[in-house]
Design a protein around this motif. Structure first.
Motif, PDB file in Angstrom:
ATOM      1  N   GLU A  33       1.190  -1.094   0.303  1.00  0.00           N
ATOM      2  CA  GLU A  33       0.145   0.063  -0.078  1.00  0.00           C
ATOM      3  C   GLU A  33       0.844   1.206  -0.225  1.00  0.00           C
ATOM      4  O   GLU A  33       2.603   1.580   0.550  1.00  0.00           O
ATOM      5  N   LYS A  34       0.273   2.536  -0.401  1.00  0.00           N
ATOM      6  CA  LYS A  34       0.885   3.982  -0.141  1.00  0.00           C
ATOM      7  C   LYS A  34       1.635   4.026   1.245  1.00  0.00           C
ATOM      8  O   LYS A  34       1.015   3.856   1.671  1.00  0.00           O
ATOM      9  N   GLY A  35       2.701   4.382   1.003  1.00  0.00           N
ATOM     10  CA  GLY A  35       3.566   4.358   2.282  1.00  0.00           C
ATOM     11  C   GLY A  35       4.152   2.990   2.785  1.00  0.00           C
ATOM     12  O   GLY A  35       5.227   3.580   4.341  1.00  0.00           O
ATOM     13  N   PHE A  36       4.126   2.505   2.518  1.00  0.00           N
ATOM     14  CA  PHE A  36       4.566   1.220   3.156  1.00  0.00           C
ATOM     15  C   PHE A  36       5.525   0.435   2.156  1.00  0.00           C
ATOM     16  O   PHE A  36       5.698   0.293   1.435  1.00  0.00           O
ATOM     17  N   ASP A  37       6.170  -0.295   2.902  1.00  0.00           N
ATOM     18  CA  ASP A  37       7.673  -0.808   2.257  1.00  0.00           C
ATOM     19  C   ASP A  37       7.990  -2.412   3.031  1.00  0.00           C
ATOM     20  O   ASP A  37       7.344  -3.106   3.336  1.00  0.00           O
ATOM     21  N   PHE A  81       5.493   2.903  14.104  1.00  0.00           N
ATOM     22  CA  PHE A  81       4.925   2.445  12.803  1.00  0.00           C
ATOM     23  C   PHE A  81       4.180   1.734  12.531  1.00  0.00           C
ATOM     24  O   PHE A  81       3.141   1.231  13.971  1.00  0.00           O
ATOM     25  N   LYS A 155      -0.368  -1.406  15.191  1.00  0.00           N
ATOM     26  CA  LYS A 155       0.358   0.123  15.031  1.00  0.00           C
ATOM     27  C   LYS A 155       1.427   0.436  16.494  1.00  0.00           C
ATOM     28  O   LYS A 155       0.750   0.439  17.852  1.00  0.00           O
ATOM     29  N   ARG A 199       4.521  -5.947   5.640  1.00  0.00           N
ATOM     30  CA  ARG A 199       5.025  -4.675   5.018  1.00  0.00           C
ATOM     31  C   ARG A 199       4.352  -3.722   5.768  1.00  0.00           C
ATOM     32  O   ARG A 199       4.312  -3.536   6.966  1.00  0.00           O
ATOM     33  N   LYS A 201       5.386   0.712   7.762  1.00  0.00           N
ATOM     34  CA  LYS A 201       5.247   2.272   7.586  1.00  0.00           C
ATOM     35  C   LYS A 201       5.800   3.179   8.830  1.00  0.00           C
ATOM     36  O   LYS A 201       4.929   3.001   9.592  1.00  0.00           O
ATOM     37  N   ASP A 202       6.784   3.337   8.301  1.00  0.00           N
ATOM     38  CA  ASP A 202       7.465   4.217   8.790  1.00  0.00           C
ATOM     39  C   ASP A 202       7.356   5.052   9.623  1.00  0.00           C
ATOM     40  O   ASP A 202       6.998   6.665   8.755  1.00  0.00           O
ATOM     41  N   LEU A 203       6.904   4.882  10.288  1.00  0.00           N
ATOM     42  CA  LEU A 203       5.891   6.835  11.184  1.00  0.00           C
ATOM     43  C   LEU A 203       7.343   7.837  11.400  1.00  0.00           C
ATOM     44  O   LEU A 203       6.202   9.454  12.087  1.00  0.00           O
TER      45      LEU A 203
END
Length: 205
Positions: A33-37, A81, A155, A199, A201-203
């Protein structure tokens, strides 16, 4: 004979119309997803380290655990994250866990860590290392049977953690302020698990 040809033409026309109107499945939908690696390439353990004799292997686009002890550690450390992954249990009551903000030192597993339990039992989604609330009834209702894929979303931001199992918020804590940064990990505790679609998402960026 003319009638049969007319029917055949009609059937062909209907079939062609159905094919043209069928939804097109985009290959892009399989990407993170967008923003996820992505954290797992489906083929190798690149980006991960086997710790203390762990028996994780990459096969058939799946990360497999075939019993034993130890753990699998991420290359990078993370602070805040959203982690998403899928897992399934290959046998009843398989013990394991997802390590968060972990250190490295420890006999079988890191001695410094938070852990979200991965066990198809009443302990599913229990948070170790912090005071927490676990909705056991909801977690058991959301948990899928042996061999079926479950979706986990974890999260972790500051002192707060939220754990969702197959879309349901099943565990929370506001006491994760003791450890502020560390590695991700998967626990091996004689279990047989399979994982995919890692995956993050680094916050903290």
């Amino acid at each position: 004979m003319v009638y049969n040809r007319s029917v055949a033409r009609t059937i062909i026309a209907i079939a062609a119309s159905c094919l043209l109107s069928a939804p097109i499945v985009s290959v892009a939908a399989e990407k993170p997803e967008k923003g996820f690696d992505s954290l797992f390439d489906g083929k190798t353990l690149d980006g991960w380290h086997l710790m203390n004799g762990a028996k994780f292997v990459a096969e058939d686009s799946v990360l497999k655990l075939n019993g034993g002890l130890g753990w699998l550690r991420s290359d990078k450390e993370y602070t805040n994250f959203i982690l998403r992954l899928e897992l399934r249990f290959m046998k009843p009551k398989q013990d394991g866990g997802v390590f968060l903000r972990s250190g490295i030192d420890g006999k079988n597993w890191p001695s410094r860590k938070y852990e979200v339990q991965c066990e198809n039992s009443l302990r599913m989604a229990k948070i170790f290392g912090a005071e927490h609330d676990l909705n056991v009834e909801l977690a058991q209702k959301a948990l899928k049977p042996v061999g079926k894929w479950n979706k986990y979303e974890i999260k972790l931001v500051g002192s707060n953690i939220e754990v969702r199992l197959n879309g349901e918020l099943v565990a929370t804590s506001d006491s994760t302020d003791k450890f502020t940064r560390g590695y991700l990990g998967l626990q091996a505790e004689h279990g047989f698990h399979e994982y995919r679609n890692f995956r993050i998402k680094d916050l903290s960026k």
